[in-house]
Design a protein around this motif. Structure first.
Motif, PDB file in Angstrom:
ATOM      1  N   PRO A   1       0.842  -1.194   0.000  1.00  0.00           N
ATOM      2  CA  PRO A   1       0.000   0.000   0.000  1.00  0.00           C
ATOM      3  C   PRO A   1       0.877   1.243   0.000  1.00  0.00           C
ATOM      4  N   MET A   2       0.470   2.250  -0.765  1.00  0.00           N
ATOM      5  CA  MET A   2       1.282   3.476  -0.829  1.00  0.00           C
ATOM      6  C   MET A   2       0.407   4.702  -0.733  1.00  0.00           C
ATOM      7  N   TYR A   3       0.693   5.521   0.265  1.00  0.00           N
ATOM      8  CA  TYR A   3       0.002   6.796   0.379  1.00  0.00           C
ATOM      9  C   TYR A   3       1.051   7.884   0.524  1.00  0.00           C
TER      10      TYR A   3
ATOM     11  N   GLU B   1      13.865  -6.927  13.237  1.00  0.00           N
ATOM     12  CA  GLU B   1      14.009  -5.604  13.835  1.00  0.00           C
ATOM     13  C   GLU B   1      13.310  -4.594  12.960  1.00  0.00           C
ATOM     14  N   ARG B   2      12.338  -3.897  13.526  1.00  0.00           N
ATOM     15  CA  ARG B   2      11.646  -2.891  12.730  1.00  0.00           C
ATOM     16  C   ARG B   2      12.499  -1.627  12.670  1.00  0.00           C
ATOM     17  N   LYS B   3      12.794  -1.231  11.434  1.00  0.00           N
ATOM     18  CA  LYS B   3      13.704  -0.100  11.233  1.00  0.00           C
ATOM     19  C   LYS B   3      12.946   1.224  11.236  1.00  0.00           C
TER      20      LYS B   3
ATOM     21  N   ILE C   1       3.409  -6.021   2.771  1.00  0.00           N
ATOM     22  CA  ILE C   1       4.559  -5.287   3.313  1.00  0.00           C
ATOM     23  C   ILE C   1       4.322  -3.785   3.148  1.00  0.00           C
ATOM     24  N   ASP C   2       4.784  -2.995   4.118  1.00  0.00           N
ATOM     25  CA  ASP C   2       4.662  -1.539   4.022  1.00  0.00           C
ATOM     26  C   ASP C   2       5.668  -1.002   3.010  1.00  0.00           C
ATOM     27  N   ALA C   3       5.357   0.164   2.467  1.00  0.00           N
ATOM     28  CA  ALA C   3       6.220   0.739   1.439  1.00  0.00           C
ATOM     29  C   ALA C   3       7.467   1.391   2.006  1.00  0.00           C
ATOM     30  N   ASP C   4       7.417   1.787   3.272  1.00  0.00           N
ATOM     31  CA  ASP C   4       8.460   2.675   3.792  1.00  0.00           C
ATOM     32  C   ASP C   4       9.734   1.954   4.241  1.00  0.00           C
ATOM     33  N   LEU C   5       9.820   0.647   3.982  1.00  0.00           N
ATOM     34  CA  LEU C   5      11.001  -0.164   4.290  1.00  0.00           C
ATOM     35  C   LEU C   5      11.264  -0.280   5.788  1.00  0.00           C
ATOM     36  N   GLN C   6      10.229  -0.021   6.608  1.00  0.00           N
ATOM     37  CA  GLN C   6      10.360  -0.320   8.037  1.00  0.00           C
ATOM     38  C   GLN C   6      10.383  -1.830   8.225  1.00  0.00           C
ATOM     39  N   ASP C   7       9.638  -2.517   7.378  1.00  0.00           N
ATOM     40  CA  ASP C   7       9.697  -3.974   7.345  1.00  0.00           C
ATOM     41  C   ASP C   7      10.730  -4.351   6.291  1.00  0.00           C
TER      42      ASP C   7
ATOM     43  N   PHE D   1      -8.573   5.827   0.859  1.00  0.00           N
ATOM     44  CA  PHE D   1      -9.522   4.972   1.585  1.00  0.00           C
ATOM     45  C   PHE D   1      -8.891   4.325   2.808  1.00  0.00           C
ATOM     46  N   GLY D   2      -7.629   4.622   3.053  1.00  0.00           N
ATOM     47  CA  GLY D   2      -6.977   4.091   4.265  1.00  0.00           C
ATOM     48  C   GLY D   2      -6.195   2.811   4.021  1.00  0.00           C
ATOM     49  N   HIS D   3      -5.216   2.605   4.868  1.00  0.00           N
ATOM     50  CA  HIS D   3      -4.263   1.511   4.758  1.00  0.00           C
ATOM     51  C   HIS D   3      -4.923   0.133   4.635  1.00  0.00           C
TER      52      HIS D   3
ATOM     53  N   GLY E   1      10.484  10.216   4.094  1.00  0.00           N
ATOM     54  CA  GLY E   1       9.089  10.652   4.230  1.00  0.00           C
ATOM     55  C   GLY E   1       8.642  10.580   5.676  1.00  0.00           C
ATOM     56  N   GLU E   2       7.347  10.707   5.880  1.00  0.00           N
ATOM     57  CA  GLU E   2       6.844  10.691   7.254  1.00  0.00           C
ATOM     58  C   GLU E   2       5.628   9.777   7.373  1.00  0.00           C
ATOM     59  N   THR E   3       5.294   9.452   8.618  1.00  0.00           N
ATOM     60  CA  THR E   3       4.184   8.530   8.838  1.00  0.00           C
ATOM     61  C   THR E   3       2.862   9.148   8.403  1.00  0.00           C
ATOM     62  N   HIS E   4       1.972   8.308   7.880  1.00  0.00           N
ATOM     63  CA  HIS E   4       0.627   8.770   7.546  1.00  0.00           C
ATOM     64  C   HIS E   4      -0.385   8.103   8.452  1.00  0.00           C
ATOM     65  N   TYR E   5       0.083   7.705   9.624  1.00  0.00           N
ATOM     66  CA  TYR E   5      -0.798   7.155  10.644  1.00  0.00           C
ATOM     67  C   TYR E   5      -0.861   8.139  11.809  1.00  0.00           C
TER      68      TYR E   5
ATOM     69  N   ARG F   1      -5.444   9.942  14.937  1.00  0.00           N
ATOM     70  CA  ARG F   1      -6.830   9.693  14.540  1.00  0.00           C
ATOM     71  C   ARG F   1      -6.960   8.323  13.851  1.00  0.00           C
ATOM     72  N   LYS F   2      -6.048   8.047  12.898  1.00  0.00           N
ATOM     73  CA  LYS F   2      -6.116   6.775  12.174  1.00  0.00           C
ATOM     74  C   LYS F   2      -5.740   5.611  13.078  1.00  0.00           C
ATOM     75  N   MET F   3      -4.783   5.877  14.014  1.00  0.00           N
ATOM     76  CA  MET F   3      -4.378   4.811  14.936  1.00  0.00           C
ATOM     77  C   MET F   3      -5.551   4.421  15.834  1.00  0.00           C
TER      78      MET F   3
HETATM   79  N1  UDP Z   1      -0.788   3.934   3.989  1.00  0.00           N
HETATM   80  C1  UDP Z   1      -1.875   3.854   3.111  1.00  0.00           C
HETATM   81  N2  UDP Z   1      -2.955   4.662   3.325  1.00  0.00           N
HETATM   82  C2  UDP Z   1      -3.029   5.528   4.387  1.00  0.00           C
HETATM   83  C3  UDP Z   1      -1.929   5.574   5.280  1.00  0.00           C
HETATM   84  C4  UDP Z   1      -0.838   4.761   5.063  1.00  0.00           C
HETATM   85  O1  UDP Z   1      -1.856   3.082   2.156  1.00  0.00           O
HETATM   86  O2  UDP Z   1      -4.023   6.226   4.509  1.00  0.00           O
HETATM   87  C5  UDP Z   1       0.380   3.049   3.754  1.00  0.00           C
HETATM   88  C6  UDP Z   1       1.723   3.755   3.759  1.00  0.00           C
HETATM   89  O3  UDP Z   1       2.063   4.242   2.480  1.00  0.00           O
HETATM   90  C7  UDP Z   1       2.658   2.656   4.215  1.00  0.00           C
HETATM   91  C8  UDP Z   1       1.793   1.832   5.172  1.00  0.00           C
HETATM   92  O4  UDP Z   1       0.435   2.145   4.833  1.00  0.00           O
HETATM   93  O5  UDP Z   1       3.064   1.823   3.155  1.00  0.00           O
HETATM   94  C9  UDP Z   1       2.076   2.143   6.622  1.00  0.00           C
HETATM   95  O6  UDP Z   1       1.923   3.528   6.856  1.00  0.00           O
HETATM   96  P1  UDP Z   1       2.943   4.388   7.718  1.00  0.00           P
HETATM   97  O7  UDP Z   1       4.334   3.953   7.466  1.00  0.00           O
HETATM   98  O8  UDP Z   1       2.620   5.836   7.458  1.00  0.00           O
HETATM   99  O9  UDP Z   1       2.497   3.998   9.192  1.00  0.00           O
HETATM  100  P2  UDP Z   1       3.433   3.633  10.444  1.00  0.00           P
HETATM  101  O10 UDP Z   1       4.460   2.659   9.957  1.00  0.00           O
HETATM  102  O11 UDP Z   1       4.030   4.925  10.886  1.00  0.00           O
HETATM  103  O12 UDP Z   1       2.478   3.048  11.433  1.00  0.00           O
END
Ligand code: UDP
Ligand code: MG
Length: 323
Positions: free
Chosen positions: A8-10, A194-196, A91-97, A70-72, A201-205, A208-210
């Motif tokens: 997923p990518m936002y 280990e989650r990196k 897998i998340d896009a931000d390479l934390q995983d 529409f949300g993650h 970029g920055e979090t989109h969570y 409110r979404k959490m």
């Molecule tokens: N994401 C999404 N829609 C949203 C918010 C986030 O598809 O409305 C995606 C985002 O691009 C990423 C993943 O969900 O790939 C996790 O989001 P993020 O890294 O911002 O959250 P965190 O890791 O900080 O909980």
């Protein structure tokens, strides 16, 4: 054998290319075919353009563009419902995983596990607040839910086709995917990682979404909050009986012109209890309303790289259509 990876990518223009590079590096040497499904969740930045470029460059890439954000959880759902793989990896896009764990996930899957999920043994670069709230949330969820949902996991996981087919049978709105996958059963196992920190970029969570995700997790896996409300009701009735007897005795002995403070305290306290109870019930009713309205889970504006794309997309509205 085909492996699908769902990302997923936002608003991820800063990481999209690097993400694809790292995924490619992991998938290419695997002895299986692969497809990468990028779901552009209504990004307003350059993410969509980059994904279309990646799709033109690499035939393994498929892209789903939502009509808005529409949300993650919905983005991940769209990826799963349109994936063809014998195994589907989230897998998340931000390479934390770390994508590198995918090779190990596939290996473990080959040993006969239908679900291989990543379990965070350490989380770098997260604020204390997020770590603490996450810990509380998973503890609370553990207490309330009848389904065992492993702690310290996100949606980073591999699912066998049999699990994906089971997921297709769960057309609920307001999804909590990690919980749903636990609920399905089969042989599930964890891989520690280990989650990196975010690559860029920055979090989109935001909070409110959490909160929304946490509520979805609790409310769709437990009705105990409702029982709690009923319990609260019993306790307050009990207290009011005691107060009633006390008041009658007071009247009997002639002390009737006092009591404004206790009266106000009782009125405001019980008004609070009632409003909280209504709120809890309201959250459930709101979700029943969502289910009965049965709107699409998301709307796909464009699909690229899928064989069936234009004329007959697999599941354009996330209604969990049969294949
Ligand atoms: N994401 C999404 N829609 C949203 C918010 C986030 O598809 O409305 C995606 C985002 O691009 C990423 C993943 O969900 O790939 C996790 O989001 P993020 O890294 O911002 O959250 P965190 O890791 O900080 O909980
Ligand atoms: Mg992240």
């Amino acid at each position: 054998m085909l492996i699908s990876v769902v990302v997923p990518m936002y608003k991820e223009e800063a990481v999209a290319r690097e993400c694809h590079r790292r995924l490619s590096k992991v998938l290419t040497p695997l002895p299986y075919d692969s497809e990468i499904i990028y779901v552009n969740d209504g990004s307003s930045d350059g993410t969509g353009t980059i994904l279309n470029e990646l799709q033109a460059e690499d035939e393994r890439v498929r892209v789903i563009h939502f009509s808005r954000n529409f949300g993650h959880q919905n983005a991940v759902t769209a990826g799963i419902l349109n994936a063809c793989g014998d195994a589907v990896i989230l897998i998340d896009a931000d390479l934390q995983d770390p994508p590198e764990l995918i090779a190990q996930m596939v290996e473990t899957w080959q040993k006969g596990y239908e679900v291989v999920y990543g379990e965070r043994k350490k989380r770098a670069g997260e604020r204390r607040f997020k770590l603490a709230t996450a810990r509380w949330f998973y503890q609370l969820l553990d207490q309330l839910s009848d389904t065992k949902i492993p702690k310290n996991t996100g949606d980073f996981r591999l699912m066998d086709r049999s699990v994906v087919e089971a997921f297709r049978q769960m057309p609920e709105k307001n999804k909590f995917i990690r919980g749903m996958v636990s609920w399905v059963g089969f042989r599930q196992t964890a891989l520690l990682y280990e989650r990196k920190e975010r690559f860029a970029g920055e979090t989109h969570y935001p909070l409110r979404k959490m909160l929304k995700l946490a509520l979805d997790g609790i409310l769709s896996f437990s009705t105990k909050p409702l029982k709690l409300v009923a319990g609260l009701g019993f306790v307050t009735v009990l207290i009011s009986f005691i107060v009633l007897i006390y008041s009658i005795l007071q009247k009997f002995f002639g002390y009737t012109d006092q009591g404004w403070t206790s009266l106000m305290t009782a009125v405001t306290f019980f008004a609070g209890v009632q409003l909280i109870s209504l709120g809890i019930i309201g959250e459930y009713i709101g979700r029943i309303y969502d289910e009965s309205r049965d709107r699409p889970n998301y709307i796909i504006a464009d699909m690229r790289g899928f064989q069936h794309a234009k004329d007959a997309p697999f599941d354009p509205y996330g209604k969990h259509l049969p294949r």
